[in-house]
Write a protein that holds these residues in place. Structure first.
Motif, PDB file in Angstrom:
ATOM      1  N   ASP A 214       0.814  -1.216   0.000  1.00 52.14           N
ATOM      2  CA  ASP A 214       0.000   0.000   0.000  1.00 52.14           C
ATOM      3  C   ASP A 214       0.851   1.270   0.000  1.00 52.14           C
ATOM      4  OD1 ASP A 214       0.883  -0.739   2.479  1.00 52.14           O
ATOM      5  OD2 ASP A 214      -0.858  -0.009   3.571  1.00 52.14           O
ATOM      6  N   GLU A 215       2.154   1.122   0.197  1.00 54.91           N
ATOM      7  CA  GLU A 215       3.036   2.296   0.199  1.00 54.91           C
ATOM      8  C   GLU A 215       3.948   2.323  -1.025  1.00 54.91           C
ATOM      9  OE1 GLU A 215       5.157   2.433   3.951  1.00 54.91           O
ATOM     10  OE2 GLU A 215       3.356   1.760   4.984  1.00 54.91           O
ATOM     11  N   THR A 216       3.881   1.276  -1.816  1.00 60.14           N
ATOM     12  CA  THR A 216       4.726   1.212  -3.023  1.00 60.14           C
ATOM     13  C   THR A 216       3.897   1.671  -4.223  1.00 60.14           C
ATOM     14  OG1 THR A 216       5.718  -0.734  -2.027  1.00 60.14           O
ATOM     15  CG2 THR A 216       6.292  -0.301  -4.316  1.00 60.14           C
ATOM     16  N   PHE A 217       4.448   2.621  -4.957  1.00 61.04           N
ATOM     17  CA  PHE A 217       3.714   3.156  -6.102  1.00 61.04           C
ATOM     18  C   PHE A 217       4.280   2.634  -7.423  1.00 61.04           C
ATOM     19  CE2 PHE A 217       2.920   6.050  -2.645  1.00 61.04           C
ATOM     20  CZ  PHE A 217       1.543   6.171  -2.712  1.00 61.04           C
TER      21      PHE A 217
ATOM     22  N   ASP B 199       5.485   2.619 -11.108  1.00 61.15           N
ATOM     23  CA  ASP B 199       6.135   3.637 -11.934  1.00 61.15           C
ATOM     24  C   ASP B 199       6.107   3.264 -13.413  1.00 61.15           C
ATOM     25  OD1 ASP B 199       7.297   6.071 -11.934  1.00 61.15           O
ATOM     26  OD2 ASP B 199       9.351   5.346 -11.740  1.00 61.15           O
TER      27      ASP B 199
ATOM     28  N   GLN C 240       4.080  13.728 -12.285  1.00 59.36           N
ATOM     29  CA  GLN C 240       3.846  13.125 -10.958  1.00 59.36           C
ATOM     30  C   GLN C 240       2.592  13.721 -10.321  1.00 59.36           C
ATOM     31  OE1 GLN C 240       7.604  14.000  -9.139  1.00 59.36           O
ATOM     32  NE2 GLN C 240       8.536  12.075  -9.779  1.00 59.36           N
TER      33      GLN C 240
ATOM     34  N   ARG D  68      -0.585  12.271 -11.763  1.00 64.42           N
ATOM     35  CA  ARG D  68      -0.947  10.955 -11.222  1.00 64.42           C
ATOM     36  C   ARG D  68      -1.377  11.034  -9.769  1.00 64.42           C
ATOM     37  NH1 ARG D  68       3.367   9.471 -14.825  1.00 64.42           N
ATOM     38  NH2 ARG D  68       4.948   9.835 -13.268  1.00 64.42           N
TER      39      ARG D  68
ATOM     40  N   LYS E 254      -1.440  10.854  -5.960  1.00 68.40           N
ATOM     41  CA  LYS E 254      -0.741   9.937  -5.071  1.00 68.40           C
ATOM     42  C   LYS E 254      -0.338   8.671  -5.839  1.00 68.40           C
ATOM     43  CE  LYS E 254      -2.868  11.550  -0.882  1.00 68.40           C
ATOM     44  NZ  LYS E 254      -3.969  11.350   0.056  1.00 68.40           N
ATOM     45  N   GLY E 255      -0.878   8.566  -7.054  1.00 65.74           N
ATOM     46  CA  GLY E 255      -0.450   7.471  -7.916  1.00 65.74           C
ATOM     47  C   GLY E 255      -1.218   6.184  -7.714  1.00 65.74           C
ATOM     48  N   LEU E 256      -0.658   5.171  -8.323  1.00 67.27           N
ATOM     49  CA  LEU E 256      -1.278   3.856  -8.307  1.00 67.27           C
ATOM     50  C   LEU E 256      -0.471   2.958  -7.377  1.00 67.27           C
ATOM     51  CD1 LEU E 256      -3.374   1.988  -9.778  1.00 67.27           C
ATOM     52  CD2 LEU E 256      -1.573   1.545 -11.434  1.00 67.27           C
ATOM     53  N   THR E 257      -1.113   2.444  -6.345  1.00 60.93           N
ATOM     54  CA  THR E 257      -0.365   1.593  -5.409  1.00 60.93           C
ATOM     55  C   THR E 257      -0.232   0.179  -5.986  1.00 60.93           C
ATOM     56  OG1 THR E 257      -2.333   0.910  -4.226  1.00 60.93           O
ATOM     57  CG2 THR E 257      -1.189   2.863  -3.374  1.00 60.93           C
TER      58      THR E 257
ATOM     59  N   ARG F  55      -3.225  -1.998  -5.272  1.00 58.09           N
ATOM     60  CA  ARG F  55      -4.346  -1.892  -6.220  1.00 58.09           C
ATOM     61  C   ARG F  55      -4.135  -2.850  -7.403  1.00 58.09           C
ATOM     62  NH1 ARG F  55      -9.083  -0.694  -5.497  1.00 58.09           N
ATOM     63  NH2 ARG F  55      -9.350  -2.565  -6.672  1.00 58.09           N
TER      64      ARG F  55
END
Lengths: 259, 175
Positions: free
Chosen positions: A45-48, A50, A193, A196, A198-201, A204
């Protein structure tokens, strides 16, 4: 001619077929299931994510090039349907960015038929649909520190009062028009950035792989099929084991009593 | 076979109707012109202070996006063009208040595919003469429309918001 006797339903045969058909999906289900069980320890949940490919798949990577207008040390940009004050998201709009100026009291941003007012720090003040009065804004400029817009069909020039409440028709003189500026690679990367958010975890993506939603509704049905195949494998496996077990017992019984 | 075709055609036509019922019904400035007709009207803005911002948040269930709100005033009558999201997209609604009572509610733009029934008079007429009670709720019940619950909620919130803002500008004559 030898007629082969048609085989009766064989649980073992269909057990093997189902196993082979579902092998990849079952591996995905198992690995993603294990990962989801350890979301926190694996920091999913904290890794996005790239990867451009995955971000594009999710529609999270902007298409085309950003359009930017400079206001002193700040920049107002549009990328895709998102509008930014520097890298802060202002709002989203399908309309095209026509210009951005600093007026006496506000930062004024013009879209095709809409004006946005921001405070000097980028705080959102008001969204003003120009409605039928000034549709088709072509350019935004400034005259005597007041915003001026140019409309098309017919071409008119309107200047606002200091509160941007009323607009007066003026002539095209001494208007300093807002001009687009370019972004360097670092600015563009930062804007990407910001686009996007907070981006896509990774959580997800793993969750969508597990449920099949990464392939839309079809993927969900595919994973349903894999789950049904798993069910079938456990039932048919049990059935095969039971049959073999019974046969072995019968064989042992025969060997013991009929020799 | 013909019957099957007819059966298939009816929901298709109904769904097409649903798809095309949304859109922009009236531009805000046309709404203002229609409301005030030839009366002298001035456009003003209110900058909600922290107390008012909190009350607005309580009504909407989220912060209002913007630091100032525009309105039109003529005598004791004010008109507001406000946006609130029904499900995913904003519903633009024009609301006219006179002497702390709603005079008119009109849906100016509906951008979602469902819930557009709120544009009809049978729904918007329910708001006429409604005011606010002590709890900043409407002093009457508004009937729901099945399948348009979120849109009904959004317009009801905007009606309460317009009444609250009208009370505020009547109290302090903000501009």
């Amino acid at each position: 001619m030898v007629h082969r006797k048609r085989k009766r339903f064989s649980a073992f045969l269909w057990h093997r077929r189902a196993g082979l058909a579902a092998i990849i999906l079952v591996i995905i289900l198992a690995i993603t299931g294990i990962m989801l069980n350890h979301t926190e320890s694996m920091k999913l949940d904290e890794t996005f994510v790239d990867s451009t490919l995955i971000l594009n798949w999710y529609g999270l990577d902007p298409t085309g090039e950003p359009v930017t207008f400079g206001i002193g040390k700040h920049k107002v940009s549009q990328w895709g349907n998102q509008l930014f004050f520097d890298t802060k998201v202002i709002t989203s709009s399908e309309q095209m960015l026509r210009g951005a100026v600093q007026s006496e009291r506000f930062i004024v941003i013009a879209l095709d038929s809409e004006l946005l007012l921001l405070a000097e720090n980028g705080d959102f003040i008001e969204r003003m649909p120009t409605s039928t009065s000034f549709s088709n804004i072509q350019r935004l400029g400034v005259k005597y520190a007041r915003p001026v817009i140019e409309t098309s069909e017919p071409v008119y020039y309107y200047m606002a009062d200091e509160h941007i409440l009323d607009w007066d028709l003026i002539i095209n003189e001494e208007i300093k028009w807002s001009q687009p500026v370019g972004l360097d690679d670092t600015e563009k990367k930062k804007l990407g950035q910001a686009y996007r958010g907070k981006g896509l975890t990774l959580e997800r993506v793993v969750l969508d792989l597990h449920s099949g939603r990464i392939l839309g509704q079809f993927g969900v049905y595919l994973m349903d099929a894999a789950a049904i195949a798993l069910l079938w494998l456990s039932l048919s496996g049990f059935w095969v084991w039971l049959q073999r077990n019974t046969k072995q017992k019968q064989k042992k019984h025969y060997q013991k009593h009929h020799r | 076979m013909r019957h099957i075709r007819k059966i298939l055609l009816v929901p298709l036509l109904l769904s097409c109707n649903a798809l095309y019922a949304g859109g922009i019904y009236q531009q805000p400035d046309e709404f203002i012109k229609q409301v005030f007709d030839k009366s002298p009207v001035s456009v003003k803005v209110i900058w909600p202070d922290k107390k008012l911002q909190q009350e607005i948040t309580n009504i909407l269930g989220h912060e209002y996006k913007g630091l100032r709100i525009r309105y039109w005033i003529s005598g004791t009558k004010t008109a507001w063009v406000l946006d609130e999201i029904g499900k995913e997209k904003p519903i633009t609604t024009g609301i006219v208040i006179n002497n702390d009572k709603i005079e008119l509610v009109k849906v100016l733009a509906f951008r979602e595919s469902r819930g557009w029934e709120i544009k009809h008079d049978f729904f918007t007429k329910q708001f006429e003469n409604a005011g606010l009670d002590k709890n900043i709720q409407l002093d009457r019940d508004i009937d729901n429309i099945s399948g348009a619950t979120l849109s009904v909620r959004a317009v009801t919130k905007l009606a309460r918001l317009a009444l609250l803002l009208h009370q505020q500008v009547s109290k302090d004559g903000s501009s």
